[in-house]
Every structure is written in C-alpha cells, then in structure tokens.
Scaffold this motif. Structure first.
Motif, PDB file in Angstrom:
ATOM      1  N   GLU A  91       0.860  -0.948  -0.265  1.00 41.33           N
ATOM      2  CA  GLU A  91       0.208   0.092  -0.146  1.00 41.33           C
ATOM      3  C   GLU A  91       1.145   1.095   0.036  1.00 41.33           C
ATOM      4  O   GLU A  91       1.846   1.225   0.538  1.00 41.33           O
ATOM      5  N   ASP A  92       0.654   2.251  -0.816  1.00 40.82           N
ATOM      6  CA  ASP A  92       1.305   3.572  -0.558  1.00 40.82           C
ATOM      7  C   ASP A  92       1.598   4.329   0.505  1.00 40.82           C
ATOM      8  O   ASP A  92       2.230   4.786   0.837  1.00 40.82           O
ATOM      9  N   GLY A 148       4.544   0.691  -1.343  1.00 40.35           N
ATOM     10  CA  GLY A 148       4.039   0.689  -1.882  1.00 40.35           C
ATOM     11  C   GLY A 148       4.622  -0.274  -2.905  1.00 40.35           C
ATOM     12  O   GLY A 148       5.366  -1.453  -2.786  1.00 40.35           O
TER      13      GLY A 148
END
Length: 531
Positions: free
Chosen positions: A414-415, A419
């Motif tokens: 996830e960012d 990422g």
C-alpha cells in the motif's frame, strides 16, 4: 481494449507480459499455490505444539529448551528473508520456492531420527527454517504482483491455508502419534511437505509493461522535418529554383551545398540510433535488494510494529495445549481448542480481506484497530477457567489473529507504507527485522513459565509486545503524510528553481538574425545566376 499477453523466454522459466495488473488469470493458480504453501509452512509451525510434551519426555528437557526448536526455526526463517529476496530477483520465484520445499522436507525427515534436542535445533531450526523462508516469502510477493484491486481479499483468503492446516493437522497428528509414535508422525509430516516444491513449479513470473512503450516510433526523416518546421515558423525557408538549394536556419545546410548531401547523412543518423527506431528501449536493471526503503520513516515505524507484534504470533499457539493441560483438560479436548482457534482465524482472515477490499478506506487504520483488539485477546487468556472459558478465549484470539496475520505483509504494497514497486525488497527487510522477535519470543515465554510456574506469564509477555506494536503502527500514517510530504515539496521547489535557472540561461538570438539569413540566401542566389 483487451489486455495483451506475450510470453517472454527467461532462464529455466517463462514470464507473461501484461500491459496492466491482470487481477486474475494465472493469478488464481498462484493463489491456490500460496494456500498450500501456507498450510505446509506456518500451518506445521503452529501445529508443532502437539509434539512438545513428547519431546520433553523423550529428551528429558525443560520447556524453554524445547521452545528453542521453534524459536531458531522462526529466527532463521525471518533472518534470511533478504537472502530470499536476492535469490528470487536473481533466479526467479519458481526455483527458489522449489528449493525451499526440498529443504523443509529434508530437515523434518532427518529430525525424526534425532537423538538429542541439539539435533532438532539443526534439522528443524536451521535447515527447515531456511526452507520456510525460501518457500513463503517469494510466494506471497508474486501473489501481490498478480492482483491490484482484489489484492487484500485474495491474499487474505489464500492465507487461510495455515488455519485449515492447524484445524486438520492438530487432531490428525495427535491420533497418528497414538498409532505409530511421534517419530514416524514427524517423518510423515516431512514427506507431506514435499508438496511445497510442487506448488513452487506453478509460480509463473509476471512482467508489467506500460502501454506507452508499444507506441509507433517517429519516422526516420524526423531530423530533416524538424528543420523544415523550424524554418516555416521563423519564415526563413527559401528555395532557389535555379540551383535547387534549400536554405534553412539549420547549421548543417550552408550555401553552396546541394540538397542531395543531407540525404547522404541519413544512413549515419540511422546507424547512430538503431534502438530508437527498430526496437523498444532496454528495461532498467532490477536491484537484487533495495535498502532505500530504510530511509522511509513510515516503513521504519511499520517494521518496528512487525518486530513487537511477532511476540504475539507464535507463543500462544505453542502454549495453548500446555495451558489447557495445566487446567486439567484432556489431550483430545486440548487439540479441539487449537482446532477451534484455527477455524476462527479463517473467518478473521476472510473478514479482514473483505473489509480492506472496500473503497475508499484507510487500510492502515483498520489494521491498527485489529492489533488493539488482539492485545485484549492475549490479556484475556490468564482469566480463562475450564474448557469452555479457554475455548471462548481461543476463538476470540484466533479471529483477531487472522485479521492481523493475513494482512500485515500484503499491506507493505500500500502507498501508506512503501508501495507495490518496492514490495519485494521491503518484504525482505521487514521480515528480517522480525527475526529478533521470532528468536526471543518463545524462549522468553518459556523462561517466564519456568520461573513463575504459571503459563499466564507467557500470554502477558505477548500482550506487552502487541501493545508496543500498536504504538508504532499508529505512527505509520503520520510519518507518511508529514515528513514525506515535506521532502516532496522541497524536491519540487528545487526542481522549479533548476528549471527557472535553466530557462534564464538560454542565449538570446540577435535582432538581425532573420535579416542575416535572408542576406546570405540572396547572395547565394546571385552567385548561382552568375555561374
């Protein structure tokens, strides 16, 4: 537009090239392979508690010394995570997982012939521990690459393999021990783990290439056309009818040279840049291990969360059966408690994947809530009494453990953390940092049990580690939105300053630039007329 797929030959394997993340396709086969790998790795580790009393009696060892078997195994598994990342980037996920399956099976089979607990340290702790690392981490990494929108849900469902393994293996191994003994039961488990190598053969690599790279290349006469457009914009393009000379502002075209001369230079221009006209640009070289993630403050906080939370992952599963026996619960009922915990973990993983798949949602906050509730579950164990009290705590703990255990590694993509681009290297470093807790967790709990003569102290130590993990997890998002955004703004300001300084440094053309060029053209025309 349909997604294009093209097979590309690689050493000892082949890869599928997609223009975007497929969110399915062969990814479903990879998800099934991950399900089986989870069952034969973490499922066996969590079910190893059924051998504890047999090993203590056979080797005449204390609880803490037997706990070192799993501690060394978990430590080697997590400590060698960067090695797993390097080997996967170098030789591919498929070969690494197959080699890991062979190591896991070999270590478990040889351990069935062990005569001392030190032999168990080497076989299960080191050999099988290395195999677990080479099997699990590459599988979860490549599964994350096959999915984007469904990543959380698919990973959570596929990770339930270890839960079904604990549910089925704990009673099965217990019944098998009564028939053939613990040594042949351990040998059977080792032979079963050869299935990891079979699952590794199903891990087909994936390559994502942007569609822009497939666009048509500009025509070969782009250089000459550029000069023509240049002249039309400045209104300085003049053709001499008598001599056929085209006068332009290009420095390559000077008066007196014929139009055929620039054409003779075209082969040279084509020979200088063959890759740009005839083939796609070369792909950037992939780093075997990118330690730049260690400069990301959000990842550092997330790594500390994993470090302390690992204290609560393994110890409860190892000590739930000894705790139940100390409360006067029979062996059969104790195995049922462990199985109930595994079933609850299945629902926890699926529920967490379903919730995290919803959009828009901040996944890091959902994870934080689950970690806090998991800490409460660990504190509740010492207050349980009797079969049903311990069963209730085990079901609650299993559900909350599933929400955390099935999502903490995929959340690296996830960012809010690092990422998907840095997922592979980040997973290796993250699991490596977990190795310290994996080494110290079960022995620390064993020492506390031997000192206090009470299994409640083991669960309190796990709860303390989980609370510290929740504190660091709460800092991940502030670090990402605060410090990182400030750095990005500073970089953007520096780029703007460089662009402004570059734009101001361009040389200004003289006012009589066009007149000089036209004058040269007229002189050249008169010269050709006189000839």
């Amino acid at each position: 537009s349909k997604m294009t797929v093209k097979a590309v030959k690689m050493p000892c394997t082949s890869a599928n090239v997609y223009t975007k993340v497929p969110d399915g396709g062969w990814g479903w086969t990879v998800a099934f392979a991950f399900f089986v790998v989870e069952a034969l790795t973490y499922g066996i580790i969590k079910s190893f508690g059924v051998f504890f009393n047999d090993l203590m009696e056979s080797f005449d060892e204390t609880n803490s010394r037997i706990s070192w078997i799993i501690s060394i195994c978990v430590f080697v598994q997590t400590f060698t995570a960067p090695l797993s990342t390097v080997l996967s980037n170098r030789f591919g996920h498929r070969l690494v997982v197959m080699a890991g399956g062979l190591l896991v099976s070999t270590g478990m089979v040889v351990a069935s012939f062990a005569r001392t607990v030190v032999d168990m340290y080497v076989t299960i702790g080191i050999v099988s521990g290395l195999g677990y690392c080479l099997s699990f981490l590459p599988t979860v990494t490549i599964l994350s690459q096959y999915f984007d929108k469904r990543r959380s849900l698919v990973t959570a469902v596929a990770s339930t393999g270890e839960c079904f393994a604990v549910f089925s293996f704990a009673p099965a191994i217990t019944a098998l021990k009564e028939q053939i003994g613990w040594r042949y039961s351990l040998l059977s488990v080792g032979v079963l783990q050869l299935g990891i190598a079979v699952c590794g053969s199903l891990l087909r690599p994936i390559v994502i290439r942007e569609q822009e790279e497939v666009k048509a290349q500009p025509p070969e006469e782009s250089t000459e056309t550029k000069y023509m457009l240049e002249n039309e914009q400045t209104c300085t393009s003049i053709e001499s009818i008598d001599s056929g000379v085209e006068i332009t502002t290009s420095p390559s075209n000077v008066p007196g040279k014929t139009k055929a001369e620039p054409k003779s230079e075209e082969p040279k221009q084509q020979g200088q840049h063959p890759v740009e006209n005839n083939s796609t640009p070369p792909e950037p070289k992939t780093k075997l291990l990118d330690f730049s993630v260690m400069r990301d403050y959000s990842f550092i906080c997330y790594a500390f969360f994993g470090l302390f939370a690992t204290l609560g992952f393994f110890a409860p599963s190892l000590y739930i059966i000894p705790l139940s026996l100390s409360l006067g619960i029979g062996k059969d009922h104790s195995a049922y408690i462990l199985s109930a915990m595994a079933i609850a973990e299945v629902f926890g993983r699926i529920s967490a994947g379903w919730v995290l798949n919803k959009k828009p949602i901040r996944k890091i906050y959902i994870e934080l809530i689950c970690v806090i509730l998991l800490s409460v579950a660990l504190v509740a164990f010492p207050f349980a009494s009797g079969f049903w009290g311990l069963m209730t705590c085990s079901i609650y703990f299993g559900f909350m453990l599933g929400t955390v255990a099935g999502t903490h590694i995929p959340l690296l993509a996830e960012d809010d953390v690092v990422g998907i681009e840095k997922m592979s290297s980040a997973a290796g470093v993250y699991v490596f940092i977990q190795s310290l807790a994996g080494l110290a967790g079960p022995p620390l709990a064993g020492v506390l049990v031997d000192t206090t003569k009470n299994y409640s102290s083991a669960f309190y130590s796990c709860a303390a580690g989980m609370v510290l993990g929740a504190v660091f997890l709460a800092l991940v998002r502030p670090c990402k939105t605060g410090l990182c955004h400030q750095q990005q703004q500073q970089q953007q300001q520096q780029q703007q300053q460089v662009e402004e300084s570059t734009a101001g440094a361009l040389p200004e053309l003289p006012d009589d630039f066009i007149d000089m060029d036209i004058g040269k053209a007229e002189n050249s025309g008169k010269g050709s007329d006189s000839v």
